[in-house]
Scaffold this active site. Structure first.
Site, PDB file in Angstrom:
ATOM      1  N   HIS A  31       0.784  -1.156   0.170  1.00 32.01           N
ATOM      2  CA  HIS A  31      -0.207  -0.435   0.259  1.00 32.01           C
ATOM      3  C   HIS A  31       0.652   1.575  -0.251  1.00 32.01           C
ATOM      4  O   HIS A  31       0.358   2.178  -0.746  1.00 32.01           O
ATOM      5  CB  HIS A  31      -0.981  -0.311   1.427  1.00 32.01           C
ATOM      6  CG  HIS A  31      -1.685  -1.450   1.635  1.00 32.01           C
ATOM      7  ND1 HIS A  31      -1.310  -1.944   2.417  1.00 32.01           N
ATOM      8  CD2 HIS A  31      -2.899  -1.201   0.663  1.00 32.01           C
ATOM      9  CE1 HIS A  31      -2.666  -2.952   2.421  1.00 32.01           C
ATOM     10  NE2 HIS A  31      -2.974  -2.605   1.547  1.00 32.01           N
ATOM     11  N   GLN A  55     -17.682  -7.451  -1.205  1.00 35.53           N
ATOM     12  CA  GLN A  55     -16.582  -8.407  -1.567  1.00 35.53           C
ATOM     13  C   GLN A  55     -16.408  -9.119  -1.815  1.00 35.53           C
ATOM     14  O   GLN A  55     -15.894 -10.295  -1.449  1.00 35.53           O
ATOM     15  CB  GLN A  55     -15.882  -7.026  -2.725  1.00 35.53           C
ATOM     16  CG  GLN A  55     -14.336  -6.848  -1.657  1.00 35.53           C
ATOM     17  CD  GLN A  55     -13.685  -5.549  -1.623  1.00 35.53           C
ATOM     18  OE1 GLN A  55     -13.757  -4.536  -1.895  1.00 35.53           O
ATOM     19  NE2 GLN A  55     -12.259  -6.226  -2.291  1.00 35.53           N
ATOM     20  N   GLN A 147      -8.545  -8.206 -10.341  1.00 37.43           N
ATOM     21  CA  GLN A 147      -9.092  -6.931  -9.959  1.00 37.43           C
ATOM     22  C   GLN A 147      -8.158  -5.939 -11.124  1.00 37.43           C
ATOM     23  O   GLN A 147      -9.433  -4.694 -10.911  1.00 37.43           O
ATOM     24  CB  GLN A 147      -8.020  -6.587  -8.421  1.00 37.43           C
ATOM     25  CG  GLN A 147      -8.607  -5.062  -8.314  1.00 37.43           C
ATOM     26  CD  GLN A 147      -8.860  -5.234  -6.508  1.00 37.43           C
ATOM     27  OE1 GLN A 147      -9.599  -6.105  -5.403  1.00 37.43           O
ATOM     28  NE2 GLN A 147      -7.758  -3.950  -5.467  1.00 37.43           N
TER      29      GLN A 147
END
Ligand code: PAF
Length: 298
Positions: A31, A55, A147
């Protein structure tokens, strides 16, 4: 850094080029690498932190997903973000949504086959983040390769002006791709999980040695996982970087994705493979030298 709970506050604080890093928290160096990239390329860096129930499947880990707001807020501030957007459920989903986003085809194989509805949840929440925060750029890790394909396609199909940036995988010092879910692994599971990285490294070597057959690359990826006790392979698939569909041969930009289960934890990894002037080049990402901040408390 300002922490805000509403879309309106986050939008009002952003100026110039806004770079958004969407996260579900429990941050790690993967991240932080996205925040760093956003910091280099944007005037305002917004990190969103929201564990998105849409999700998660009914039997998945929504309830136990690691959460530590203080820890995440400290890390986001130290990384130089301007805004931490941490909405409550009622801000993100004021009512049960009657409108959701389904990205067809690219979500059908691999994770989409195993986690029905997962990518609808991801595409819906990312659409809401793009609509509510109007970012100029948005940053996603390549570890979740399908994704990334899904978000790119959703954004293009819905004419969002947001530039989607995919960033290299960041790995722990033993090669395990960083994921907040790595915190679930005990010592024995951690050893079993090491076979995934061996599969990824073997694929990278095979590509450099000239292997182009999809089935052969998949066998090479799967072998270390299949030989290791305590880990169950879900799939090893060579897929198209644009469509996430399975490839017979390495003849266009691709990724070789591995998914496996260790105890109650599902782990994903992949190697991106791009054609350059020097031929086909695998990119396994970056490896940390020491222990990850993933294991650091607030
Ligand atoms: O990759 C994640 O952490 C999530 O899927 C995302 C993109 C933040 C959407 O909830």
């Amino acid at each position: 850094m300002r922490t805000v709970r509403t879309f309106a506050e986050a939008r009002a604080l952003g100026s110039g080029c806004v770079g958004l890093v969407p996260t579900m928290g429990y941050l790690h160096e993967g991240h932080i690498s996205l925040v760093d990239a956003a910091r280099r390329e944007s005037d305002t860096v917004t990190v969103s932190l929201f564990v998105n129930p849409l999700q998660f499947g009914p039997t998945e880990d929504l309830g136990s997903y690691p959460r530590n707001f203080e820890r995440d807020a400290e890390m986001v501030a130290a990384a130089g973000a301007d805004i931490l957007f941490a909405p409550q459920l009622a801000e993100m989903y004021p009512r049960d949504p009657l409108t959701t986003v389904t990205v067809a085809h690219v979500t059908e194989g691999m994770e989409g086959g195993i986690r029905p509805g997962h990518f609808d949840g991801v595409a819906t929440v990312v659409t809401k983040l793009f609509a509510g925060l109007a970012p100029d750029r948005s940053y996603f890790g390549r570890k979740d390769a399908q994704q990334l394909v899904t978000v790119r396609r959703m954004s293009a199909d819905l004419s969002f002006p947001t530039v989607i940036v995919g960033a290299p995988i960041v790995r722990e010092s033993d090669g395990l791709a960083l994921s907040s879910r790595n915190t679930y692994l005990d010592a024995a599971e951690r050893i079993a999980a090491g076979s995934i990285n061996r599969g990824i490294a073997a694929v990278a070597d095979a590509v450099l040695a000239g292997e182009r057959s999809g089935r052969q690359l998949e066998r090479i990826a799967a072998a270390p996982v299949n030989e290791e006790p305590g880990i169950e392979l879900d799939y090893a698939t060579l897929a198209n970087q644009d469509t996430a569909s399975s490839l017979t041969d390495l003849d266009r930009p691709a990724f070789l994705a591995i998914a496996a289960r260790v105890g109650r934890t599902r782990l994903l990894d992949n190697v991106h493979i791009d054609r350059t002037d020097a031929g086909w080049v695998p990119d396994v990402g970056i490896r940390l030298e020491g222990p990850s901040i993933l294991y650091r408390e607030a």
